[in-house]
Enzyme design. Structure first.
Site, PDB file in Angstrom:
ATOM      1  N   CYS A  78       2.349   2.594   5.443  1.00 53.77           N
ATOM      2  CA  CYS A  78       2.279   3.327   4.134  1.00 53.77           C
ATOM      3  C   CYS A  78       2.763   2.758   3.048  1.00 53.77           C
ATOM      4  CB  CYS A  78       2.548   4.956   4.531  1.00 53.77           C
ATOM      5  SG  CYS A  78       2.424   5.919   2.816  1.00 53.77           S
ATOM      6  N   CYS A 192      -2.909   0.718  -0.770  1.00 61.29           N
ATOM      7  CA  CYS A 192      -2.581   2.161   0.085  1.00 61.29           C
ATOM      8  C   CYS A 192      -3.341   1.750   1.270  1.00 61.29           C
ATOM      9  CB  CYS A 192      -3.283   3.202  -0.767  1.00 61.29           C
ATOM     10  SG  CYS A 192      -3.290   4.689   0.181  1.00 61.29           S
TER      11      CYS A 192
HETATM   12  N1  DGL Z   1      -1.490   5.705   3.135  1.00 64.26           N
HETATM   13  C1  DGL Z   1      -0.519   6.020   2.074  1.00 64.26           C
HETATM   14  C2  DGL Z   1      -0.115   4.649   1.137  1.00 64.26           C
HETATM   15  O1  DGL Z   1      -0.234   3.700   1.680  1.00 64.26           O
HETATM   16  C3  DGL Z   1      -0.738   7.160   1.041  1.00 64.26           C
HETATM   17  C4  DGL Z   1      -1.651   8.143   0.951  1.00 64.26           C
HETATM   18  C5  DGL Z   1      -1.097   9.418   0.290  1.00 64.26           C
HETATM   19  O2  DGL Z   1      -0.268  10.197   1.093  1.00 64.26           O
HETATM   20  O3  DGL Z   1      -1.052   9.722  -0.911  1.00 64.26           O
HETATM   21  O4  DGL Z   1       0.312   4.873   0.259  1.00 64.26           O
END
Ligand code: DGL
Length: 267
Positions: A78, A192
């Site tokens: 993430c 993301c």
């Molecule tokens: N998948 C996450 C990232 O790479 C974030 C998504 C979220 O929870 O807003 O930032």
């Protein structure tokens, strides 16, 4: 250092389904690795949260997960959690922690126009970590950043088999294109982990002539290097771990199964 338990899992952590984009690459390189895929669905989405909220959740949850499941390595799959809390998590846990940070370096190497777009969460795009990556790797390039919160929800819906309004993808493209100089973007960093799950839809929205870059393959290579030579034995089926039970989760089962996650547990 103590012997590695062959059944000790790799633990991949995200707020939701985004980290599956990283797990897909990990599976290709390390098919025998036991895996726990952990999603903090109780905290999703991270993007609109403050730095303090994200850091507290990520440090607290990873501490509990490390104690309960004894992973050999944790991957924070993430960008939001990594750009905010990677250093803090490394300070408190004694196993290797691999982060996911925006792939600005490969984007800067790839762009021909010199103009790069970066799509992330609102929290990620304001991080000093991203400023540092830009200063180090994108000197002389124009890096335009945009938050695309609608894409996080879109990826979650897509993997549950729910319909998504295609205007979401057009909107995300327009927030970059409409910035001064945005017409020249030829490379977009998917900063993301949810966004690579939408690459075909985003490719259609941006049109031809735009390439996408993200870190999943590089992260998988890093995990493979760090676990080189370690014994691996999957003694029970891999599973997805959630922080909250909620009715919509059952709809995720087919997508999870396609990544080799055959059951769900709750923290
Ligand atoms: N998948 C996450 C990232 O790479 C974030 C998504 C979220 O929870 O807003 O930032």
């Amino acid at each position: 250092m103590s012997e590695i338990d062959p059944a000790a899992p790799l633990l991949l952590f995200d707020s939701g389904v985004g980290g599956l984009s990283v797990l897909g690459e990990v599976r290709r390189l390390l098919p025998d690795a036991p895996v726990i895929y952990a999603a903090d669905n109780g905290g999703l989405p991270y993007g609109p949260k403050t730095e303090a909220e994200v850091a507290a959740r990520v440090c607290g949850l990873l501490g509990r997960m490390a104690e309960r499941y004894r992973p050999r390595l944790i991957c924070i799959a993430c960008n939001t959690a990594s750009t905010i809390a990677l250093g803090m998590v490394r300070d408190v846990l004694e196993i290797p922690i691999v982060g996911t940070v925006p792939a600005i370096k490969p984007a800067a190497e790839q762009t021909r126009s010199g103009t790069i777009g970066l799509l992330g969460t609102a929290a990620t795009i304001r991080q000093p970590y991203v400023d540092r990556l830009e200063a180090e790797f994108a000197q002389g390039k124009l890096l335009l950043r945009a938050a695309a919160p609608g894409l996080v929800a879109a990826a979650e819906a897509k993997l549950r088999g729910e319909p998504v309004d295609p205007a979401i993808y057009q909107q995300a493209a327009a927030t970059l294109r409409n910035q001064p100089g945005g017409d020249a973007i030829d490379t977009v960093v998917l900063a993301c982990t949810h966004f690579p799950l939408l690459e075909p839809e985003l490719a259609a929205a941006f049109g031809s002539g735009v390439g996408f870059v993200h870190g999943a393959a590089g992260i998988a290579r890093r995990i493979a290097r760090l676990s080189e030579g370690q014994p691996m034995n999957r003694i029970r089926p891999d599973f997805a771990l959630f922080t909250r039970d909620e009715p919509g989760l059952a709809a995720l089962a087919p997508a999870l199964a396609s990544y080799g996650l055959s059951r769900m547990e709750f923290l």
